[in-house]
Design an enzyme around this catalytic site. Structure first.
Site, short mmCIF file in Angstrom:
data_model
loop_
_atom_site.label_atom_id
_atom_site.label_comp_id
_atom_site.label_asym_id
_atom_site.label_seq_id
_atom_site.Cartn_x
_atom_site.Cartn_y
_atom_site.Cartn_z
N SER A 176 1.75 -79.57 75.61
CA SER A 176 1.30 -78.19 75.58
C SER A 176 0.31 -78.00 74.45
CB SER A 176 2.51 -77.26 75.38
OG SER A 176 2.09 -75.97 74.98
N SER A 177 -0.59 -77.05 74.60
CA SER A 177 -1.57 -76.81 73.55
C SER A 177 -0.94 -76.22 72.29
CB SER A 177 -2.67 -75.86 74.06
OG SER A 177 -2.11 -74.63 74.47
N CYS A 178 0.32 -75.77 72.38
CA CYS A 178 0.97 -75.20 71.19
C CYS A 178 1.31 -76.27 70.16
CB CYS A 178 2.22 -74.43 71.58
SG CYS A 178 3.62 -75.44 72.08
N TYR A 236 9.57 -75.66 70.24
CA TYR A 236 8.99 -76.26 71.45
C TYR A 236 7.86 -77.21 71.08
CZ TYR A 236 6.79 -76.53 76.07
OH TYR A 236 6.26 -76.97 77.26
N LYS A 257 7.47 -81.34 71.69
CA LYS A 257 6.35 -81.94 72.42
C LYS A 257 5.59 -82.94 71.55
CE LYS A 257 6.85 -80.17 76.46
NZ LYS A 257 7.13 -81.06 77.62
N HIS A 311 5.39 -66.08 80.25
CA HIS A 311 4.14 -66.13 79.50
C HIS A 311 3.29 -64.90 79.80
CE1 HIS A 311 5.16 -70.52 79.22
NE2 HIS A 311 4.77 -70.28 77.99
#
Length: 311
Positions: free
Chosen positions: A108-110, A137, A141, A180
């Protein structure tokens, strides 16, 4: 991948996994391994070991994860960290144990720092502090990325990591509290239209910038990378284009046909100020997205309406 290869899609019922499933079916792959979470709990180490031993998949798309929006990420911090660590640890390790030819891990881009320079390049990983609301999260990842790199370095496994930008698509999560921003706005504006509500309140100032990728485009990129990318270093997947949350809200308002007013509540959290992915690495490999945001949201809303009428 050979058309008759045994391919395991972990998380095939989710938004990303189902998109990968559709893409592979459309391309003529029909030897697909699919298990719902009630049949195979990927957090259970022994269950995953038994599954890999019995089925011997040749390729793995690891799209299974516990996901949610800002509220869910912040409220369920232990669940998001534990569940995601357990899922990816079990699947990646068993892929190594049983000689899987190639595994694709979806992140994920987070994972990137909250204040990373824009657009975000792959090498910005671990160069700054994370956004606090989704830190558990993100940490899970990041651990998954590093796990794939470590199995490559130590054991020679062909495990690659793909970092998609913010996603939307069919089978999205429309939970009123745990979804989201895009599906949350779509649901709330749809309900406001049905109830003739004069106003809809949108969390935050509306100023943060976000990039959105249609999940079926991500699936296309994943299949492309499975066939053409063997580097353990992660690769971003996105559109390279972004817009403000306010612009997104008004786009969805137009598509849904809601005629009331939008009110932005700056007392609610905005999250990361901007998250635009640098996708030059992926584009240099020869892949570009094909679905515009407006077209993608229209497709998703049509699917949402169809699912509502079918209930």
């Amino acid at each position: 991948m050979e058309k008759n290869a045994k391919i395991y899609i972990a998380g095939h019922r989710g938004m990303v996994g189902s998109a990968i499933h559709r893409k592979l079916r459309a391309l003529g792959f029909d030897n697909l391994l699919l298990r719902t979470s009630d049949k195979l709990d990927l957090r259970n180490q022994q269950a995953v070991a038994d599954f890999f031993a019995a089925e011997q998949p040749e390729y793995v798309f690891l799209a299974a994860a516990k996901v949610g929006g800002i509220l869910a990420n912040n409220a369920l911090r232990a669940d998001f960290l534990y569940d995601n660590l357990a899922i990816q640890n079990n699947v990646v390790h068993q892929a190594y144990v049983h000689g899987v030819k190639k595994l694709l891990f979806l992140g994920s881009s987070c994972i990137y720092p909250k204040l990373a320079p824009q657009p975000i390049k792959e090498e910005y990983l671990l160069t700054g502090l994370l956004e606090p609301t989704n830190e558990p999260y993100a940490i899970a990842k990041i651990a998954g990325i590093k796990l794939c790199e470590a199995y490559h370095d130590q054991y020679g496994c062909n495990f690659i990591s793909v970092m998609p930008t913010n996603l939307y698509g069919y089978h999205d999560n429309y939970h009123p509290e745990h979804s989201h921003v895009l599906p949350a706005l779509l649901l709330r504006l749809h309900e406001a239209k049905a109830a003739n509500q004069p106003t809809v309140t949108v969390w935050g100032s509306g100023k943060p910038m976000r990039e959105f990728l249609f999940a079926d485009d991500l699936a296309d990129a994943c299949v492309f990378l499975m066939g053409s990318y063997d580097d353990p270093q992660l690769v971003n997947v996105g559109t390279g284009e972004d817009l403000s949350i306010k612009e997104l809200a008004y786009l969805i308002k137009s598509i849904v046909g809601y005629e009331g007013e939008l009110v932005f509540d700056p007392s609610k959290p905005d999250g990361t100020p901007r998250k635009l992915m640098d996708v030059s690495k992926l584009q240099a490999l020869g892949w570009h997205h094909t679905t515009s945001l407006e077209m993608g949201v229209r497709l998703v809303y049509e699917d949402f309406l169809a699912s509502c009428s079918g209930q």
